[in-house]
Motif scaffolding. Structure first.
Motif, short mmCIF file in Angstrom:
data_model
loop_
_atom_site.label_atom_id
_atom_site.label_comp_id
_atom_site.label_asym_id
_atom_site.label_seq_id
_atom_site.Cartn_x
_atom_site.Cartn_y
_atom_site.Cartn_z
N ARG A 15 -7.75 -2.18 -12.31
CA ARG A 15 -6.87 -3.61 -12.68
C ARG A 15 -6.09 -3.66 -11.46
N PHE A 16 -5.64 -4.81 -11.38
CA PHE A 16 -4.64 -5.35 -10.14
C PHE A 16 -3.25 -5.66 -10.92
N ALA A 17 -2.10 -5.11 -10.10
CA ALA A 17 -0.88 -5.55 -10.83
C ALA A 17 0.09 -5.66 -9.70
N VAL A 69 8.65 8.36 -0.74
CA VAL A 69 9.88 7.59 -1.51
C VAL A 69 9.59 8.15 -2.84
N PRO A 70 10.67 8.48 -3.55
CA PRO A 70 10.59 9.05 -5.05
C PRO A 70 9.81 7.90 -6.02
N ASP A 71 9.20 8.79 -6.58
CA ASP A 71 8.21 7.94 -7.50
C ASP A 71 9.14 6.83 -8.55
N PHE A 72 10.21 7.16 -8.78
CA PHE A 72 10.98 6.38 -9.83
C PHE A 72 11.31 4.79 -8.85
N LEU A 73 11.11 4.78 -7.74
CA LEU A 73 11.27 3.53 -6.97
C LEU A 73 9.86 2.95 -6.59
N THR A 74 8.77 3.57 -6.90
CA THR A 74 7.61 2.94 -6.84
C THR A 74 6.85 2.79 -8.16
N PRO A 75 7.36 2.43 -9.16
CA PRO A 75 6.61 2.44 -10.43
C PRO A 75 5.24 2.04 -10.46
N VAL A 76 4.27 2.25 -11.14
CA VAL A 76 3.06 1.70 -11.42
C VAL A 76 3.18 0.53 -12.61
N PRO A 77 3.02 -0.58 -12.17
CA PRO A 77 2.96 -1.75 -12.97
C PRO A 77 1.88 -1.62 -13.91
N VAL A 78 2.31 -2.60 -15.15
CA VAL A 78 1.16 -2.54 -16.09
C VAL A 78 0.52 -4.07 -16.17
N SER A 79 1.10 -4.90 -15.17
CA SER A 79 0.84 -6.54 -15.25
C SER A 79 1.06 -6.97 -14.12
N PRO A 80 0.59 -8.11 -13.67
CA PRO A 80 0.96 -8.91 -12.53
C PRO A 80 2.10 -9.71 -12.72
N ALA A 199 -7.32 6.71 -18.05
CA ALA A 199 -6.04 6.23 -17.76
C ALA A 199 -6.35 4.83 -16.85
N GLY A 200 -7.44 4.79 -16.20
CA GLY A 200 -7.82 3.71 -15.58
C GLY A 200 -7.18 3.81 -14.10
N LEU A 201 -7.48 2.70 -13.47
CA LEU A 201 -6.96 2.76 -11.77
C LEU A 201 -6.09 1.60 -11.60
N THR A 202 -4.71 1.45 -11.26
CA THR A 202 -4.03 0.40 -11.04
C THR A 202 -4.03 0.25 -9.32
N ASP A 218 1.13 14.06 -8.98
CA ASP A 218 0.03 14.16 -9.75
C ASP A 218 -0.08 13.37 -11.03
N SER A 219 0.86 13.58 -11.73
CA SER A 219 1.16 13.30 -13.17
C SER A 219 1.43 11.65 -13.43
N ALA A 220 1.85 11.22 -12.10
CA ALA A 220 1.93 9.57 -12.00
C ALA A 220 0.69 9.00 -12.48
N PRO A 221 0.79 7.83 -13.16
CA PRO A 221 -0.29 7.06 -13.45
C PRO A 221 -1.22 6.73 -12.31
N PRO A 222 -2.54 6.84 -12.27
CA PRO A 222 -3.27 6.75 -11.04
C PRO A 222 -3.15 5.34 -10.41
N SER A 223 -2.72 5.23 -9.25
CA SER A 223 -2.53 4.03 -8.53
C SER A 223 -2.97 4.01 -6.92
N VAL A 224 -3.00 2.97 -6.54
CA VAL A 224 -3.39 2.88 -5.01
C VAL A 224 -2.75 1.52 -4.40
N VAL A 225 -1.83 1.79 -3.57
CA VAL A 225 -1.05 0.67 -3.03
C VAL A 225 -1.75 0.49 -1.47
N TYR A 226 -2.18 -0.97 -1.47
CA TYR A 226 -2.95 -1.29 -0.14
C TYR A 226 -2.18 -2.20 0.53
N PRO A 227 -2.57 -2.45 1.73
CA PRO A 227 -2.07 -3.66 2.56
C PRO A 227 -2.50 -5.15 1.83
#
Length: 320
Positions: A15-17, A69-80, A199-202, A218-227
């Motif tokens: 999913r995208f968010a 950057v600390p993970d608490f500043l880069t949370p994985v969103p659940v929605s757009p 858990a899916g992939l965001t 590694d315990s953070a929700p799976p995610s990829v931030v891309y340009p």
């Protein structure tokens, strides 16, 4: 290298968010190490000038030389539709042990500004992040979000045309997908293999990542931030075109400012778009306000300017 092992159920849960806080957190890398983000230099100069020195010191202390950057500043969103106010409220109540864990994951030896009781450190970070959002992000967030939303639409169309494999191939050269694994090639020397486990992939588009980014833990929700596509056009100064008559009357800079102020805008955003210093913009805005061409109102820590009825009457001259 980080490799996500993707199950069949995870493939259907790609999913995208969007996350305003994630975008802000990633921007701290350009703010802290501008030489490594040459396309962002104009933006960094304007933002650094408008950010209080104490806040700037705290924000820069959050990033290490690896650009982590600390993970608490880069949370994985659940929605757009994620809102910054909700994210900063969550950060303000984050458990002490998570604050400590995320800071220690980034810094072998913490900067002095990030030492002390966890509650006090968290409050210090929340205050600096909140002020940074109001002065440097909120005025231009609607424009930023437009670029990010457009990228998500583009990626959705790519999936319909070329499938997931084709879409992943277009995210970044640092991202690969072979049908079972999503592999992220970054500078972290560790080889990390993470089972997504249903858990899916965001996937998160960003204006402030050069190749791609992923969580530190590694315990953070799976995610990829891309340009995100179109990031360069947003970060470059955007000059509206003022007509000859208005330029002859006011001068090019003030005519351009008047053209730009049909929507409430801060001096920080105007300076970024026009490629001049915030102090120079403020001088012009004060003169134009005193002449009755602009109105202004405080919004949080920012002052927003807008054309007055007199200014709006003059602005159409630019079209002649």
């Amino acid at each position: 290298m980080l490799r996500y092992t993707i199950s069949d159920s995870d493939l259907s849960a790609v999913r995208f968010a969007l996350s305003p806080l994630n975008e802000l957190g990633l921007s701290l890398r350009a703010l802290s190490y501008p030489a490594r983000f040459p396309a962002h230099l104009s933006w960094v100069r304007t933002v650094a000038e408008s950010t209080a020195p104490t806040d700037l010191a705290i924000l820069r202390a959050l990033v290490d030389e690896r650009l982590w950057v600390p993970d608490f500043l880069t949370p994985v969103p659940v929605s757009p539709l994620t809102r910054f106010d909700d994210e900063i409220a969550t950060l303000a109540t984050l458990a002490d042990d998570l604050v400590e864990r995320d800071l220690d994951a980034v810094h072998t030896s913490r900067p002095a500004l990030l030492r002390g009781r966890p509650a006090a450190v968290r409050a210090r970070i929340v205050e600096a992040v909140g002020a940074y959002w109001q002065t440097s992000f909120q005025p231009s967030w609607s424009r930023m979000r437009g670029v990010l939303d457009a990228d998500i639409v583009f990626r959705g169309r790519a999936i319909s045309r070329t499938g997931l494999a084709g879409m992943f191939a277009g995210l970044s050269p640092a991202v690969a997908f072979d049908g079972r694994y999503v592999t992220l090639c970054h500078r972290d020397p560790r080889v990390r293999i993470v089972e997504t486990g249903g858990a899916g992939l965001t996937l998160i588009p960003s204006l402030f990542t050069l190749r791609m980014s992923s969580p530190v833990h590694d315990s953070a929700p799976p995610s990829v931030v891309y340009p995100a596509r179109g990031a360069a056009t947003l970060l470059e100064p955007a000059l509206p075109t003022a007509g000859t008559a208005l330029v002859d009357l006011l001068g090019r800079t003030r005519a351009t400012l008047l053209e730009a102020l049909h929507e409430p805008t801060s001096s920080t955003e105007l300076a970024r778009r026009l490629g001049i210093t915030t102090s120079a913009v403020n001088q012009h805005l004060r003169v134009m306000h005193d002449a009755g061409l602009l109105t202004r109102a405080r919004h949080g820590r920012s002052v927003l300017y807008l054309t007055s009825s007199v200014g709006a009457a003059l602005a159409p001259l630019s079209a002649q």
